[in-house]
Design a protein around this motif. Structure first.
Motif, PDB file in Angstrom:
ATOM      1  N   HIS A   1       0.853  -1.194   0.000  1.00  0.00           N
ATOM      2  CA  HIS A   1       0.000   0.000   0.000  1.00  0.00           C
ATOM      3  C   HIS A   1       0.888   1.244   0.000  1.00  0.00           C
ATOM      4  O   HIS A   1       1.561   1.535   0.994  1.00  0.00           O
ATOM      5  CB  HIS A   1      -0.922  -0.031   1.227  1.00  0.00           C
ATOM      6  CG  HIS A   1      -1.865   1.130   1.283  1.00  0.00           C
ATOM      7  ND1 HIS A   1      -2.767   1.386   0.280  1.00  0.00           N
ATOM      8  CD2 HIS A   1      -2.045   2.110   2.201  1.00  0.00           C
ATOM      9  CE1 HIS A   1      -3.471   2.474   0.588  1.00  0.00           C
ATOM     10  NE2 HIS A   1      -3.036   2.935   1.734  1.00  0.00           N
TER      11      HIS A   1
ATOM     12  N   ASP B   1       1.315   4.764   0.429  1.00  0.00           N
ATOM     13  CA  ASP B   1       0.457   5.829   0.981  1.00  0.00           C
ATOM     14  C   ASP B   1       1.185   7.155   1.209  1.00  0.00           C
ATOM     15  O   ASP B   1       0.732   8.164   0.759  1.00  0.00           O
ATOM     16  CB  ASP B   1      -0.305   5.345   2.217  1.00  0.00           C
ATOM     17  CG  ASP B   1       0.562   4.988   3.391  1.00  0.00           C
ATOM     18  OD1 ASP B   1       1.792   4.912   3.240  1.00  0.00           O
ATOM     19  OD2 ASP B   1       0.006   4.775   4.485  1.00  0.00           O
TER      20      ASP B   1
ATOM     21  N   SER C   1      -1.829  -1.073  -3.991  1.00  0.00           N
ATOM     22  CA  SER C   1      -2.779   0.043  -3.937  1.00  0.00           C
ATOM     23  C   SER C   1      -2.023   1.335  -3.681  1.00  0.00           C
ATOM     24  O   SER C   1      -0.902   1.328  -3.169  1.00  0.00           O
ATOM     25  CB  SER C   1      -3.824  -0.203  -2.845  1.00  0.00           C
ATOM     26  OG  SER C   1      -3.178  -0.449  -1.614  1.00  0.00           O
TER      27      SER C   1
ATOM     28  N   GLN D   1      -2.616   5.679  -2.659  1.00  0.00           N
ATOM     29  CA  GLN D   1      -3.530   6.696  -2.130  1.00  0.00           C
ATOM     30  C   GLN D   1      -3.146   8.059  -2.685  1.00  0.00           C
ATOM     31  O   GLN D   1      -1.972   8.432  -2.604  1.00  0.00           O
ATOM     32  CB  GLN D   1      -3.318   6.699  -0.616  1.00  0.00           C
ATOM     33  CG  GLN D   1      -4.468   7.210   0.165  1.00  0.00           C
ATOM     34  CD  GLN D   1      -4.312   6.797   1.614  1.00  0.00           C
ATOM     35  OE1 GLN D   1      -4.329   5.620   1.939  1.00  0.00           O
ATOM     36  NE2 GLN D   1      -4.132   7.771   2.485  1.00  0.00           N
TER      37      GLN D   1
ATOM     38  N   ARG E   1      -5.441  -0.919  -7.247  1.00  0.00           N
ATOM     39  CA  ARG E   1      -6.491   0.008  -6.789  1.00  0.00           C
ATOM     40  C   ARG E   1      -5.906   1.386  -6.509  1.00  0.00           C
ATOM     41  O   ARG E   1      -4.775   1.505  -6.038  1.00  0.00           O
ATOM     42  CB  ARG E   1      -7.128  -0.531  -5.498  1.00  0.00           C
ATOM     43  CG  ARG E   1      -8.351   0.250  -5.026  1.00  0.00           C
ATOM     44  CD  ARG E   1      -8.919  -0.291  -3.711  1.00  0.00           C
ATOM     45  NE  ARG E   1      -8.063  -0.003  -2.598  1.00  0.00           N
ATOM     46  CZ  ARG E   1      -7.466  -0.929  -1.848  1.00  0.00           C
ATOM     47  NH1 ARG E   1      -7.637  -2.206  -2.082  1.00  0.00           N
ATOM     48  NH2 ARG E   1      -6.710  -0.565  -0.859  1.00  0.00           N
TER      49      ARG E   1
ATOM     50  N   ASN F   1      -6.941   4.651  -4.229  1.00  0.00           N
ATOM     51  CA  ASN F   1      -7.825   5.288  -3.262  1.00  0.00           C
ATOM     52  C   ASN F   1      -7.725   6.778  -3.553  1.00  0.00           C
ATOM     53  O   ASN F   1      -6.707   7.408  -3.266  1.00  0.00           O
ATOM     54  CB  ASN F   1      -7.348   5.033  -1.828  1.00  0.00           C
ATOM     55  CG  ASN F   1      -7.422   3.565  -1.436  1.00  0.00           C
ATOM     56  OD1 ASN F   1      -7.802   2.716  -2.234  1.00  0.00           O
ATOM     57  ND2 ASN F   1      -7.059   3.274  -0.202  1.00  0.00           N
TER      58      ASN F   1
ATOM     59  N   SER G   1      -8.914  10.548  -3.131  1.00  0.00           N
ATOM     60  CA  SER G   1      -9.650  11.458  -2.242  1.00  0.00           C
ATOM     61  C   SER G   1     -10.258  12.586  -3.050  1.00  0.00           C
ATOM     62  O   SER G   1      -9.538  13.329  -3.721  1.00  0.00           O
ATOM     63  CB  SER G   1      -8.730  12.026  -1.162  1.00  0.00           C
ATOM     64  OG  SER G   1      -8.385  11.020  -0.255  1.00  0.00           O
TER      65      SER G   1
ATOM     66  N   LEU H   1     -11.474   3.485  -5.546  1.00  0.00           N
ATOM     67  CA  LEU H   1     -12.160   3.683  -4.268  1.00  0.00           C
ATOM     68  C   LEU H   1     -12.097   5.180  -3.987  1.00  0.00           C
ATOM     69  O   LEU H   1     -11.010   5.759  -3.971  1.00  0.00           O
ATOM     70  CB  LEU H   1     -11.463   2.882  -3.160  1.00  0.00           C
ATOM     71  CG  LEU H   1     -12.042   3.040  -1.751  1.00  0.00           C
ATOM     72  CD1 LEU H   1     -11.991   1.702  -1.007  1.00  0.00           C
ATOM     73  CD2 LEU H   1     -11.293   4.079  -0.934  1.00  0.00           C
TER      74      LEU H   1
ATOM     75  N   ALA I   1     -12.317   8.267  -1.622  1.00  0.00           N
ATOM     76  CA  ALA I   1     -12.066   8.366  -0.177  1.00  0.00           C
ATOM     77  C   ALA I   1     -12.066   9.817   0.309  1.00  0.00           C
ATOM     78  O   ALA I   1     -11.015  10.385   0.581  1.00  0.00           O
ATOM     79  CB  ALA I   1     -10.723   7.693   0.137  1.00  0.00           C
TER      80      ALA I   1
ATOM     81  N   TRP J   1     -13.367  -4.010  -4.715  1.00  0.00           N
ATOM     82  CA  TRP J   1     -13.402  -3.584  -3.316  1.00  0.00           C
ATOM     83  C   TRP J   1     -14.538  -2.583  -3.151  1.00  0.00           C
ATOM     84  O   TRP J   1     -15.122  -2.145  -4.156  1.00  0.00           O
ATOM     85  CB  TRP J   1     -12.058  -2.938  -2.935  1.00  0.00           C
ATOM     86  CG  TRP J   1     -10.942  -3.914  -2.875  1.00  0.00           C
ATOM     87  CD1 TRP J   1     -10.685  -4.796  -1.855  1.00  0.00           C
ATOM     88  CD2 TRP J   1      -9.921  -4.140  -3.854  1.00  0.00           C
ATOM     89  NE1 TRP J   1      -9.566  -5.556  -2.154  1.00  0.00           N
ATOM     90  CE2 TRP J   1      -9.081  -5.165  -3.372  1.00  0.00           C
ATOM     91  CE3 TRP J   1      -9.621  -3.576  -5.104  1.00  0.00           C
ATOM     92  CZ2 TRP J   1      -7.969  -5.630  -4.072  1.00  0.00           C
ATOM     93  CZ3 TRP J   1      -8.512  -4.043  -5.802  1.00  0.00           C
ATOM     94  CH2 TRP J   1      -7.709  -5.062  -5.288  1.00  0.00           C
TER      95      TRP J   1
ATOM     96  N   GLY K   1     -14.541   4.936   0.718  1.00  0.00           N
ATOM     97  CA  GLY K   1     -13.900   4.805   2.027  1.00  0.00           C
ATOM     98  C   GLY K   1     -13.906   6.188   2.663  1.00  0.00           C
ATOM     99  O   GLY K   1     -12.924   6.922   2.570  1.00  0.00           O
TER     100      GLY K   1
ATOM    101  N   GLN L   1     -13.469   9.030   5.131  1.00  0.00           N
ATOM    102  CA  GLN L   1     -12.553   9.154   6.254  1.00  0.00           C
ATOM    103  C   GLN L   1     -13.013  10.253   7.203  1.00  0.00           C
ATOM    104  O   GLN L   1     -13.488  11.294   6.759  1.00  0.00           O
ATOM    105  CB  GLN L   1     -11.152   9.522   5.757  1.00  0.00           C
ATOM    106  CG  GLN L   1     -10.622   8.599   4.665  1.00  0.00           C
ATOM    107  CD  GLN L   1      -9.329   9.143   4.098  1.00  0.00           C
ATOM    108  OE1 GLN L   1      -8.280   9.086   4.716  1.00  0.00           O
ATOM    109  NE2 GLN L   1      -9.403   9.717   2.905  1.00  0.00           N
TER     110      GLN L   1
END
Ligand code: SF4
Length: 338
Positions: free
Chosen positions: A89, A91, A119, A121, A142, A144, A146, A184, A186, A214, A218, A220
């Motif tokens: 991940h 991130d 994944s 972010q 994936r 993520n 935002s 996803l 987020a 998935w 998500g 937050q």
């Protein structure tokens, strides 16, 4: 500290990549391993938990890690894991797309046995059609992404910069959704600022086909962090209220929003052993400027862990000092010179 005053550090390949929160590899005892190849960010979100971007007040350095170096340390951590399937991940304390070799990093991680999910972010500003297609070819599973508001002016305000281009990020969201990379969405829910946006963002995620493998969303919770940015007048929701609101939105939109590690196939796994305990006195070599004001970076004498020295403005780079470990959670070490 302005961006110009900040030091840009290319992490030397003899620094261990476990121990510092700002870069390297983080193992929290599951089959997901966090990968942090760079620390920079082009945005300055007004709620940012890591005080990232050009408007940062606390950062005095940004870091970038050599590709082979980070892959080597990822493999060290992966080796101790027992799970059949691992997630890498990416991130970071900024935006991972600032890493110049992000596509190569994804590709190299995808070649490691047992890494079945990669994944990443991001807030999406640095995405382009080409980057998405390269990340897809490299094996990214994936993104993520935002997106915190669908009102362009509010989105700029939340991103802390007039340069934030919501329209571009929305196009990128669709492009991801149309690729083999799962999407996803987020958003960070900042009470009093983007409450009206959350239902709109849920509708958007569902309409563009986020969440093939998935969950599509998500959401937050905005949380106050010691060195994070705190928007004026914002009172964080309690966890109770946050989950209550999510459950109501779940009912309304018939989509799962209260997520568990299980939804992502995350399970407990072996953990890298701690090298030092809280309260322990250690000898470390000071090797460079620390991430935040007043900090220095140090390495233990066996060169196994990075240690962040706080209240260390006077510790000279190149010197060996004694320090007391103040925190050691998840092998992230904070110490104070004695
Ligand atoms: S929240 Fe993310 S995108 Fe926004 S400033 Fe912080 S690290 Fe950058």
């Amino acid at each position: 500290m302005t961006l110009q005053q900040r030091k840009f550090v290319e992490v030397p390949t003899d620094w261990p990549l476990i121990g510092c929160i700002a870069f390297g590899v983080i193992d929290r005892g599951t089959n997901l391993i966090q990968v942090r190849p760079s620390s920079s960010c082009p945005l300055s979100c007004i709620f940012c938990s890591t005080d990232a971007g050009p408007s940062s007040r606390n950062r005095q350095a940004e870091y970038v890690v050599d590709l082979d170096h980070i892959v080597e340390w990822f493999k060290i951590v992966a080796k101790i894991k027992r799970s059949k399937s691992l997630e890498a991940h990416i991130d970071t304390v900024g935006d991972p797309l600032t890493y110049p070799k992000i596509v190569d990093l994804v590709h190299r991680l995808s070649e490691i046995p047992r890494v079945s999910v990669i994944s990443l972010q991001t807030h999406g500003s640095l995405l382009s059609y080409k980057v998405i297609s390269n990340l897809e070819a490299a094996g990214l599973s994936r993104i993520n992404l935002s997106i915190d508001a669908l009102d362009p002016q509010l989105a700029k305000r939340l991103a802390g910069t007039q340069n934030y281009d919501l329209e571009h990020v929305l196009k990128m969201a669709e492009a991801i959704s149309n690729s083999r990379i799962d999407l996803l969405i987020a958003p960070v829910w900042v009470p009093g600022l983007n409450d009206q946006e959350i239902p709109k963002i849920i509708k958007l995620a569902l309409s563009i086909g986020a969440g093939k493998r998935w969950p599509p969303l998500g959401i937050q919770k905005y949380v106050v962090h010691r060195y994070g940015r705190k928007p004026k007048g914002v009172k964080p929701m309690t966890w109770y209220k946050f989950y209550k609101e999510l459950r109501m939105l779940e009912e309304r939109f018939k989509v799962r929003l209260v997520l568990k590690p299980d939804d992502f196939g995350i399970v407990k796994d072996a953990k890298m052993p701690l090298r030092f305990r809280k309260g322990e006195k250690v000898r470390v070599r000071v090797v460079g400027v620390g991430w935040l004001r007043g900090e220095k970076l140090a390495v233990d004498l066996r060169r196994e862990r990075m240690v962040t020295l706080v209240n260390a403005s006077h510790a000279e780079v190149g010197s060996t000092v004694s320090a007391r470990i103040l925190a050691c959670k998840d092998n992230i070490y904070v110490a104070e010179p004695l």
